[in-house]
Scaffold this motif. Structure first.
Motif, short mmCIF file in Angstrom:
data_model
loop_
_atom_site.label_atom_id
_atom_site.label_comp_id
_atom_site.label_asym_id
_atom_site.label_seq_id
_atom_site.Cartn_x
_atom_site.Cartn_y
_atom_site.Cartn_z
N HIS A 189 16.05 -69.60 -33.97
CA HIS A 189 15.67 -70.46 -35.09
C HIS A 189 16.41 -70.06 -36.36
N ALA A 190 16.58 -68.75 -36.56
CA ALA A 190 17.31 -68.27 -37.74
C ALA A 190 18.77 -68.73 -37.68
N LEU A 191 19.36 -68.69 -36.49
CA LEU A 191 20.74 -69.14 -36.34
C LEU A 191 20.86 -70.64 -36.58
N THR A 192 19.86 -71.39 -36.12
CA THR A 192 19.87 -72.84 -36.35
C THR A 192 19.83 -73.15 -37.85
N ARG A 193 19.00 -72.40 -38.58
CA ARG A 193 18.95 -72.60 -40.04
C ARG A 193 20.28 -72.23 -40.68
N ALA A 194 20.88 -71.14 -40.21
CA ALA A 194 22.16 -70.72 -40.77
C ALA A 194 23.24 -71.76 -40.52
N ILE A 195 23.21 -72.38 -39.36
CA ILE A 195 24.18 -73.43 -39.05
C ILE A 195 24.01 -74.61 -40.01
N GLY A 196 22.76 -74.97 -40.26
CA GLY A 196 22.49 -76.08 -41.16
C GLY A 196 22.85 -75.80 -42.60
N GLU A 197 22.87 -74.52 -42.97
CA GLU A 197 23.16 -74.14 -44.35
C GLU A 197 24.64 -73.86 -44.60
N CYS A 198 25.45 -73.90 -43.54
CA CYS A 198 26.88 -73.64 -43.71
C CYS A 198 27.52 -74.72 -44.58
N GLU A 199 28.42 -74.30 -45.43
CA GLU A 199 29.10 -75.25 -46.30
C GLU A 199 30.04 -76.13 -45.49
N PRO A 200 30.20 -77.39 -45.91
CA PRO A 200 31.12 -78.29 -45.20
C PRO A 200 32.52 -77.69 -45.12
N GLY A 201 33.15 -77.87 -44.00
CA GLY A 201 34.51 -77.38 -43.83
C GLY A 201 34.62 -76.01 -43.20
N ARG A 202 33.50 -75.29 -43.08
CA ARG A 202 33.55 -73.95 -42.49
C ARG A 202 33.28 -74.04 -40.99
N ARG A 203 34.19 -74.72 -40.32
CA ARG A 203 34.00 -75.00 -38.89
C ARG A 203 33.97 -73.73 -38.05
N GLU A 204 34.80 -72.77 -38.39
CA GLU A 204 34.85 -71.54 -37.59
C GLU A 204 33.53 -70.78 -37.67
N ASP A 205 32.93 -70.78 -38.86
CA ASP A 205 31.64 -70.10 -39.01
C ASP A 205 30.57 -70.80 -38.18
N VAL A 206 30.57 -72.14 -38.24
CA VAL A 206 29.60 -72.91 -37.47
C VAL A 206 29.79 -72.67 -35.98
N LYS A 207 31.04 -72.67 -35.55
CA LYS A 207 31.34 -72.45 -34.13
C LYS A 207 30.85 -71.08 -33.67
#
Length: 228
Positions: free
Chosen positions: A71-89
């Protein structure tokens, strides 16, 4: 205790205890009981009913801790700034690894009451199908083996309410083992499965508890009313 939304498969196994010959009746429900409010996590356990095969369920701290991490990772994914695809991946890969690891530990925790027998070995070379080992029949076989009961007959039937249109199951009707159990039960028993008892025969054997076999009379009953 939760009402059984949309129906539930129930099962009964009758037999005799090996040590003294006493007659024994075991009962089980498929999967877990739904929780309140509807959609909340339910329960795998109900007093007087067969326990699940899984040793690791959402009742355990290990499961809950992993769930909090995902759940914490899901929140972190949603809070990632647009364009930070590598972080989201990277976060999604981490979440997937956590989920897959938990699933593997849950699958390995299933007790088939036979040394060396696992869900993976039963279904190999195919993947283990979802819900394998969670049917009422599998719970009954495990309970019988653990309690030293020699099975004489077993039956499953759909209770409480019909499945939604197209689901194909009617309340009060007896059904044969599903495809998952047709592979699993012979392995657990070490022999070919017997044909399920007819509804008429089961009614005669359980005449002292007729409500078990007449769920259509109380289609919206709460399962805890049947726990005695």
């Amino acid at each position: 205790m939760a009402d059984v939304y949309g129906g539930k498969m129930l099962g009964v196994l009758v037999g005799s205890r090996r040590r003294d010959g006493a007659r024994v009746t075991l009962k089980a429900f498929s999967g877990q009981l739904p929780g309140y409010p509807e959609g909340a996590m339910g329960s795998w356990f109900l007093h007087g009913w067969a326990a699940p095969l899984a040793g690791l369920t959402h009742h355990d701290g290990e499961y809950q801790a992993t769930l909090l991490e995902t759940h914490a990772l899901t929140r972190a994914i949603g809070e990632c700034e647009p364009g930070r695809r590598e972080d989201v991946k990277a976060l999604k890969e981490q979440r997937r690894a956590l989920s897959n690891g938990l699933l593997a530990r849950i699958r390995a925790s299933y007790d088939l009451s036979d040394q060396g027998l696992t869900l993976d070995s039963v279904y190999a070379p195919c993947p283990v199908p979802g819900g394998a080992g969670d049917c009422a029949a599998a719970k009954l076989v495990l309970a019988a083996k653990k309690q030293g009961v020699e099975p004489e007959g077993m039956c499953e039937w759909w209770a409480f309410s019909d499945t939604p249109k197209g689901g194909g199951r009617r309340a009060g009707r007896v059904y044969s083992a599903c495809g998952r159990c047709q592979r699993l039960l012979p392995a657990m028993l070490g022999e070919a499965c017997q044909e399920p008892l007819s509804e008429r025969r089961l009614r005669a054997m359980l005449a002292e508890t007729p409500r078990w076999l007449e769920p259509h009379i109380v289609p919206h009953a709460r399962i805890d009313e049947w726990a005695a």
